[in-house]
Design an enzyme around this catalytic site. Structure first.
Site, PDB file in Angstrom:
ATOM      1  N   ASP A  88      -0.798  -1.014  -4.078  1.00  0.00           N
ATOM      2  CA  ASP A  88      -2.487  -2.111  -3.234  1.00  0.00           C
ATOM      3  C   ASP A  88      -2.894   0.040  -2.954  1.00  0.00           C
ATOM      4  O   ASP A  88      -2.053   0.343  -2.945  1.00  0.00           O
ATOM      5  CB  ASP A  88      -2.664  -2.447  -2.018  1.00  0.00           C
ATOM      6  CG  ASP A  88      -4.235  -2.619  -1.775  1.00  0.00           C
ATOM      7  OD1 ASP A  88      -4.981  -2.754  -2.313  1.00  0.00           O
ATOM      8  OD2 ASP A  88      -3.640  -3.033  -0.211  1.00  0.00           O
ATOM      9  N   SER A 139       0.804  -1.163  -0.244  1.00  0.00           N
ATOM     10  CA  SER A 139      -0.171  -0.112  -0.377  1.00  0.00           C
ATOM     11  C   SER A 139       0.893   1.216  -0.173  1.00  0.00           C
ATOM     12  O   SER A 139       2.123   0.767   0.385  1.00  0.00           O
ATOM     13  CB  SER A 139      -1.055  -0.261   1.282  1.00  0.00           C
ATOM     14  OG  SER A 139       0.022   0.361   2.304  1.00  0.00           O
ATOM     15  N   GLY A 156     -10.660  -6.283   1.953  1.00  0.00           N
ATOM     16  CA  GLY A 156     -11.246  -6.121   3.230  1.00  0.00           C
ATOM     17  C   GLY A 156     -12.342  -7.681   2.855  1.00  0.00           C
ATOM     18  O   GLY A 156     -13.491  -7.473   4.081  1.00  0.00           O
TER      19      GLY A 156
END
Ligand SMILES: [Zn+2]
Length: 310
Positions: A83, A50, A213
């Protein structure tokens, strides 16, 4: 084996009714744990960083660690993925830095603005042999740099998804069907909108869909965290059989971050509490790495279904 994109992985996953695990990486122990799990189950993996991971470790460290991993595990196909890229610039930096896949997350923008920036990323990425994941709809929850209230979450409209893919040429699409970021996903019963997923699959035949998620928030790790001095209260995720069902449909990539965090933290807490005299980081990072490995194996067996798919 060199780093690879996701095209072949997803084709095989779609046809084989399983999903590839996309695991968030921040340091050496996490990468080693994931690669050990992948070797044991003989399946490809997506290692994803990320923007928070890039800030924490530095992009060069992450790329170097992943490159070392592919030399150590030559039989495992590995994709290095960004990400939640927040704009064109970070996607470009990752493409230039050796990533083989990037996500542009334009879910906070209007449909038209999302299309516009995604297209720009796709053009640059494809010119460099890199694939692009985009996002349409909005997940609730908290992830690194992104926080969305439940009331602002928007499920993906299947017709819009088909239009979005046609307009942008993105290689895969993250959609919102009930999952959410973080460790506190549901206040009531877990829920995934399979009907919506099925409709997306019909409008976009053979097209890989991504679930964000999607950690299960494995309760044995939550309990262990709490048993050894932690305070992780009321955490709840997506049950593995629900993920497995989604993987038999159009979902080809399932993101897992929270479960890695919980597995590691549980192991480190246990080690520090049971050996208070220890001050050698290797003594608690070793069980933490092993916990990541075992968690990855567990996910492959129960949620992803991708064992022996190399
Ligand atoms: Zn996500």
């Amino acid at each position: 084996m060199a780093l690879t994109g996701t095209k072949k992985m997803f084709e095989k996953a779609y046809a084989g009714h399983y999903a590839i695990g996309a695991f968030n990486v921040n340091n050496m122990e996490i990468i080693q744990g994931i690669m050990e799990g992948a070797r044991e189950k003989q399946c490809p993996v997506i290692l994803q960083a990320s923007e928070g991971a890039r800030k924490y470790a530095g992009q060069e460290y992450i790329v170097s660690l992943v490159k070392t991993a592919i030399e150590q595990y030559p039989e495992i196909p590995v994709t290095l993925h960004l990400d939640h890229g927040s704009g064109f610039q970070v996607c470009k930096e990752c493409i230039d830095g050796g990533f083989t896949s990037v996500m542009f997350d334009g879910s906070k923008y209007s449909f038209d603005e999302n299309v516009k920036i995604t297209k720009q990323v796709v053009e640059y990425a494809h010119a460099h042999g890199v694939v692009v994941e985009a996002e349409l709809g909005r997940l609730a929850g908290v992830e690194d740099m992104v926080s969305v209230d439940a009331k602002d979450a928007i499920f993906t409209d299947p017709e819009e998804a088909a239009e979005f893919v046609a307009l942008t040429g993105c290689d895969s699409l993250a959609i919102a069907i009930g999952t959410s970021h973080g460790a506190y996903k549901y206040s009531g019963d877990p829920y995934l909108d399979y009907e919506r997923l099925e409709k997306v699959g019909k409008l976009l035949p053979n097209y890989p869909i991504v679930l964000h998620g999607a950690s299960t928030v494995i309760q044995k790790y939550v309990q262990k965290c709490n048993e050894f001095g932690g305070k992780v209260i009321g955490a709840k995720g997506v049950p593995e059989d629900m993920l497995r069902k989604a993987a038999t449909m159009a979902v080809c990539k399932i993101n897992i971050d929270t479960d890695i965090r919980l597995a590691m933290t549980a192991a480190i807490r246990e080690s520090l509490m049971t050996h208070p005299e220890n001050f050698d980081p290797r003594e608690y990072l070793k069980p933490a790495r092993e916990a990541v490995k075992q968690m990855v194996i567990h996910k492959i067996d129960t949620a992803l279904g991708c064992a022996n798919s190399i």
